[in-house]
Structure formats: C-alpha cells, structure tokens
Design a protein around this motif. Structure first.
Motif, PDB file in Angstrom:
ATOM      1  N   ALA A  74       0.834  -1.209   0.000  1.00  0.00           N
ATOM      2  CA  ALA A  74       0.000   0.000   0.000  1.00  0.00           C
ATOM      3  C   ALA A  74       0.867   1.257   0.000  1.00  0.00           C
ATOM      4  CB  ALA A  74      -0.940  -0.001   1.202  1.00  0.00           C
ATOM      5  N   ILE A  75       1.919   1.246   0.793  1.00  0.00           N
ATOM      6  CA  ILE A  75       2.837   2.386   0.832  1.00  0.00           C
ATOM      7  C   ILE A  75       3.516   2.560  -0.523  1.00  0.00           C
ATOM      8  CG2 ILE A  75       4.976   3.251   1.859  1.00  0.00           C
ATOM      9  CD1 ILE A  75       4.013   1.948   4.511  1.00  0.00           C
ATOM     10  N   SER A  76       3.836   1.454  -1.165  1.00  0.00           N
ATOM     11  CA  SER A  76       4.434   1.530  -2.499  1.00  0.00           C
ATOM     12  C   SER A  76       3.468   2.168  -3.486  1.00  0.00           C
ATOM     13  CB  SER A  76       4.813   0.123  -2.981  1.00  0.00           C
ATOM     14  OG  SER A  76       5.180   0.141  -4.331  1.00  0.00           O
ATOM     15  N   TYR A  77       2.194   1.782  -3.436  1.00  0.00           N
ATOM     16  CA  TYR A  77       1.187   2.397  -4.313  1.00  0.00           C
ATOM     17  C   TYR A  77       1.129   3.903  -4.078  1.00  0.00           C
ATOM     18  CZ  TYR A  77      -0.859  -2.276  -5.150  1.00  0.00           C
ATOM     19  OH  TYR A  77      -1.089  -3.575  -5.488  1.00  0.00           O
ATOM     20  N   LEU A  78       1.067   4.287  -2.803  1.00  0.00           N
ATOM     21  CA  LEU A  78       0.958   5.704  -2.458  1.00  0.00           C
ATOM     22  C   LEU A  78       2.188   6.473  -2.926  1.00  0.00           C
ATOM     23  CD1 LEU A  78      -0.639   7.949  -1.050  1.00  0.00           C
ATOM     24  CD2 LEU A  78       0.468   7.264   1.087  1.00  0.00           C
ATOM     25  N   ASP A  79       3.352   5.927  -2.675  1.00  0.00           N
ATOM     26  CA  ASP A  79       4.605   6.581  -3.066  1.00  0.00           C
ATOM     27  C   ASP A  79       4.699   6.723  -4.586  1.00  0.00           C
ATOM     28  OD1 ASP A  79       7.243   7.654  -2.549  1.00  0.00           O
ATOM     29  OD2 ASP A  79       8.040   5.746  -3.273  1.00  0.00           O
ATOM     30  N   ARG A  80       4.376   5.653  -5.292  1.00  0.00           N
ATOM     31  CA  ARG A  80       4.445   5.706  -6.755  1.00  0.00           C
ATOM     32  C   ARG A  80       3.405   6.664  -7.322  1.00  0.00           C
ATOM     33  NH1 ARG A  80       3.479  -0.083  -7.650  1.00  0.00           N
ATOM     34  NH2 ARG A  80       2.861   0.586  -9.723  1.00  0.00           N
ATOM     35  N   PHE A  81       2.236   6.721  -6.699  1.00  0.00           N
ATOM     36  CA  PHE A  81       1.191   7.656  -7.138  1.00  0.00           C
ATOM     37  C   PHE A  81       1.664   9.097  -6.983  1.00  0.00           C
ATOM     38  CE2 PHE A  81      -2.528  10.223  -5.659  1.00  0.00           C
ATOM     39  CZ  PHE A  81      -3.149  10.357  -6.885  1.00  0.00           C
ATOM     40  N   ILE A  82       2.223   9.414  -5.823  1.00  0.00           N
ATOM     41  CA  ILE A  82       2.714  10.773  -5.583  1.00  0.00           C
ATOM     42  C   ILE A  82       3.847  11.117  -6.553  1.00  0.00           C
ATOM     43  CG2 ILE A  82       3.935  12.214  -3.900  1.00  0.00           C
ATOM     44  CD1 ILE A  82       2.205  10.829  -1.739  1.00  0.00           C
ATOM     45  N   SER A  83       4.654  10.127  -6.879  1.00  0.00           N
ATOM     46  CA  SER A  83       5.774  10.347  -7.800  1.00  0.00           C
ATOM     47  C   SER A  83       5.338  10.648  -9.222  1.00  0.00           C
ATOM     48  CB  SER A  83       6.693   9.126  -7.807  1.00  0.00           C
ATOM     49  OG  SER A  83       7.261   8.939  -6.538  1.00  0.00           O
ATOM     50  N   LEU A 111      -6.216  -6.945  -3.347  1.00  0.00           N
ATOM     51  CA  LEU A 111      -5.402  -7.793  -4.214  1.00  0.00           C
ATOM     52  C   LEU A 111      -4.642  -8.901  -3.489  1.00  0.00           C
ATOM     53  CD1 LEU A 111      -3.925  -5.101  -6.609  1.00  0.00           C
ATOM     54  CD2 LEU A 111      -5.585  -6.871  -7.170  1.00  0.00           C
ATOM     55  N   PHE A 112      -4.242  -8.654  -2.246  1.00  0.00           N
ATOM     56  CA  PHE A 112      -3.306  -9.576  -1.610  1.00  0.00           C
ATOM     57  C   PHE A 112      -3.799 -10.267  -0.345  1.00  0.00           C
ATOM     58  CE2 PHE A 112      -0.687  -6.752  -4.173  1.00  0.00           C
ATOM     59  CZ  PHE A 112       0.067  -7.674  -4.865  1.00  0.00           C
ATOM     60  N   GLU A 113      -4.954  -9.941   0.134  1.00  0.00           N
ATOM     61  CA  GLU A 113      -5.458 -10.573   1.351  1.00  0.00           C
ATOM     62  C   GLU A 113      -6.591 -11.534   1.026  1.00  0.00           C
ATOM     63  OE1 GLU A 113      -4.263 -10.415   4.494  1.00  0.00           O
ATOM     64  OE2 GLU A 113      -2.640  -9.208   3.663  1.00  0.00           O
ATOM     65  N   LEU A 115      -5.785   6.597  -8.730  1.00  0.00           N
ATOM     66  CA  LEU A 115      -4.579   5.804  -8.454  1.00  0.00           C
ATOM     67  C   LEU A 115      -4.321   4.816  -9.590  1.00  0.00           C
ATOM     68  CD1 LEU A 115      -5.094   5.189  -4.659  1.00  0.00           C
ATOM     69  CD2 LEU A 115      -2.950   5.918  -5.643  1.00  0.00           C
ATOM     70  N   LEU A 116      -5.333   4.086  -9.991  1.00  0.00           N
ATOM     71  CA  LEU A 116      -5.170   3.105 -11.063  1.00  0.00           C
ATOM     72  C   LEU A 116      -4.733   3.767 -12.372  1.00  0.00           C
ATOM     73  CD1 LEU A 116      -8.278   0.856 -10.375  1.00  0.00           C
ATOM     74  CD2 LEU A 116      -5.875   0.191 -10.134  1.00  0.00           C
ATOM     75  N   PHE A 117      -5.353   4.872 -12.693  1.00  0.00           N
ATOM     76  CA  PHE A 117      -5.006   5.574 -13.924  1.00  0.00           C
ATOM     77  C   PHE A 117      -3.572   6.087 -13.878  1.00  0.00           C
ATOM     78  CE2 PHE A 117      -4.775   9.473 -16.463  1.00  0.00           C
ATOM     79  CZ  PHE A 117      -5.115   8.976 -17.707  1.00  0.00           C
ATOM     80  N   ASP A 118      -3.200   6.751 -12.784  1.00  0.00           N
ATOM     81  CA  ASP A 118      -1.858   7.339 -12.699  1.00  0.00           C
ATOM     82  C   ASP A 118      -0.764   6.283 -12.567  1.00  0.00           C
ATOM     83  OD1 ASP A 118      -2.895   9.866 -13.006  1.00  0.00           O
ATOM     84  OD2 ASP A 118      -2.837  10.364 -10.875  1.00  0.00           O
ATOM     85  N   LEU A 119      -1.093   5.123 -11.987  1.00  0.00           N
ATOM     86  CA  LEU A 119      -0.114   4.033 -11.893  1.00  0.00           C
ATOM     87  C   LEU A 119      -0.137   3.174 -13.152  1.00  0.00           C
ATOM     88  CD1 LEU A 119      -0.591   2.882  -8.187  1.00  0.00           C
ATOM     89  CD2 LEU A 119       1.216   4.322  -9.128  1.00  0.00           C
ATOM     90  N   LYS A 120      -0.988   3.549 -14.108  1.00  0.00           N
ATOM     91  CA  LYS A 120      -1.126   2.817 -15.375  1.00  0.00           C
ATOM     92  C   LYS A 120      -1.445   1.338 -15.134  1.00  0.00           C
ATOM     93  CE  LYS A 120       1.760   5.923 -18.029  1.00  0.00           C
ATOM     94  NZ  LYS A 120       2.242   6.921 -17.151  1.00  0.00           N
ATOM     95  N   TRP A 121      -2.191   1.091 -14.074  1.00  0.00           N
ATOM     96  CA  TRP A 121      -2.648  -0.245 -13.686  1.00  0.00           C
ATOM     97  C   TRP A 121      -1.483  -1.185 -13.348  1.00  0.00           C
ATOM     98  CZ3 TRP A 121      -7.795  -1.910 -13.257  1.00  0.00           C
ATOM     99  CH2 TRP A 121      -8.737  -0.946 -13.576  1.00  0.00           C
ATOM    100  N   HIS A 122      -0.303  -0.673 -13.089  1.00  0.00           N
ATOM    101  CA  HIS A 122       0.847  -1.501 -12.700  1.00  0.00           C
ATOM    102  C   HIS A 122       0.842  -1.674 -11.179  1.00  0.00           C
ATOM    103  CE1 HIS A 122       3.136  -0.142 -16.555  1.00  0.00           C
ATOM    104  NE2 HIS A 122       2.194  -1.027 -16.814  1.00  0.00           N
ATOM    105  N   LEU A 123       0.150  -2.707 -10.734  1.00  0.00           N
ATOM    106  CA  LEU A 123      -0.006  -2.905  -9.296  1.00  0.00           C
ATOM    107  C   LEU A 123       0.764  -4.100  -8.751  1.00  0.00           C
ATOM    108  CD1 LEU A 123      -3.829  -2.257  -8.951  1.00  0.00           C
ATOM    109  CD2 LEU A 123      -1.965  -0.643  -8.649  1.00  0.00           C
ATOM    110  N   ASN A 124       1.128  -5.032  -9.589  1.00  0.00           N
ATOM    111  CA  ASN A 124       1.746  -6.257  -9.089  1.00  0.00           C
ATOM    112  C   ASN A 124       3.249  -6.300  -9.293  1.00  0.00           C
ATOM    113  OD1 ASN A 124      -0.610  -7.448  -8.111  1.00  0.00           O
ATOM    114  ND2 ASN A 124      -1.187  -8.125 -10.146  1.00  0.00           N
ATOM    115  N   GLY A 125       3.919  -5.247  -8.929  1.00  0.00           N
ATOM    116  CA  GLY A 125       5.374  -5.220  -9.033  1.00  0.00           C
ATOM    117  C   GLY A 125       6.014  -6.078  -7.956  1.00  0.00           C
TER     118      GLY A 125
END
Length: 114
Positions: free
Chosen positions: A6-15, A45-47, A76-86
């Motif tokens: 979750a922190i990774s999603y937030l960090d990547r979104f802000i970036s 996704l993960f629980e 979030l999904l749009f800005d991360l280009k749906w790349h969630l499973n890194g």
C-alpha cells in the motif's frame, strides 16, 4: 507485506506528479484519502479476506464516502497505469531462497531466512 505494498502504491502515485497527486501532497485530507485507498487496493489484491468500500468509508468516521474512495481508486489506477503487481522485497527473497540448493541450509533454514 500488504501495508508495504500500500505504501508503495501511495509513493508511486505521488511520484507521478499528476494533478491529483500534487493535490494529495498539499492537502492533508486528500493525503489521508489516498493512503486509505492505497491500503484498500492492497487488501483487495493480496489478502484472503476482502474489505467492503462502504465499511472503509464507515471506518473513516464520516470523513469520506464510498464515492470519494472510488474516485481516488480510479485516479490511483489511472496514474499508476494499472501496474499494481510489481515485485516486493519479500517476493524477491522468496524467489531467491527457492533457488538455493536444498542441502545448503535445509528447507526449514531457507524459510527462516525469509
């Protein structure tokens, strides 16, 4: 591990420095909404047990509605280009340890490394 994702999603979104991401950095309320939504997405996704968006809105004590959370999830999904499973650090270690010969430390010792 879910919180780290979750922190990774937030960090990547802000970036991404999108318009909404810049607003999240400037506004504490928007940041909290983005953090809650990132956690919601990681749990989804993960629980094994899922959390309902309505329940999450109730946990916010009336600060956010389901539509607020849904809108932020879309951003979030749009800005991360749906790349969630890194890859995560834990998934990398699991993969790395699985490559070790079984006789090196033993299966139990390999799992203890993680």
């Amino acid at each position: 591990e879910t919180v780290l994702i979750a922190i990774s999603y937030l960090d990547r979104f802000i970036s991404t420095r999108s318009e909404r991401a810049r607003l999240v950095v400037k506004d504490r309320r928007e940041y909290q909404l983005a953090a809650m939504t990132s956690l919601y997405m990681a749990i989804k996704l993960f629980e094994p047990k899922k959390i309902n968006m309505k329940c999450l809105a109730e946990l916010s004590r009336g600060s956010y509605t389901s539509s607020d959370l849904s809108g932020m999830e879309s951003d979030l999904l749009f800005d991360l280009k749906w790349h969630l499973n890194g890859p995560t650090a834990v998934s990398f270690l699991e993969h790395y340890v699985s490559l070790l010969p079984v006789g090196t430390f033993g299966t139990t010792a390999n799992r203890a490394l993680i």
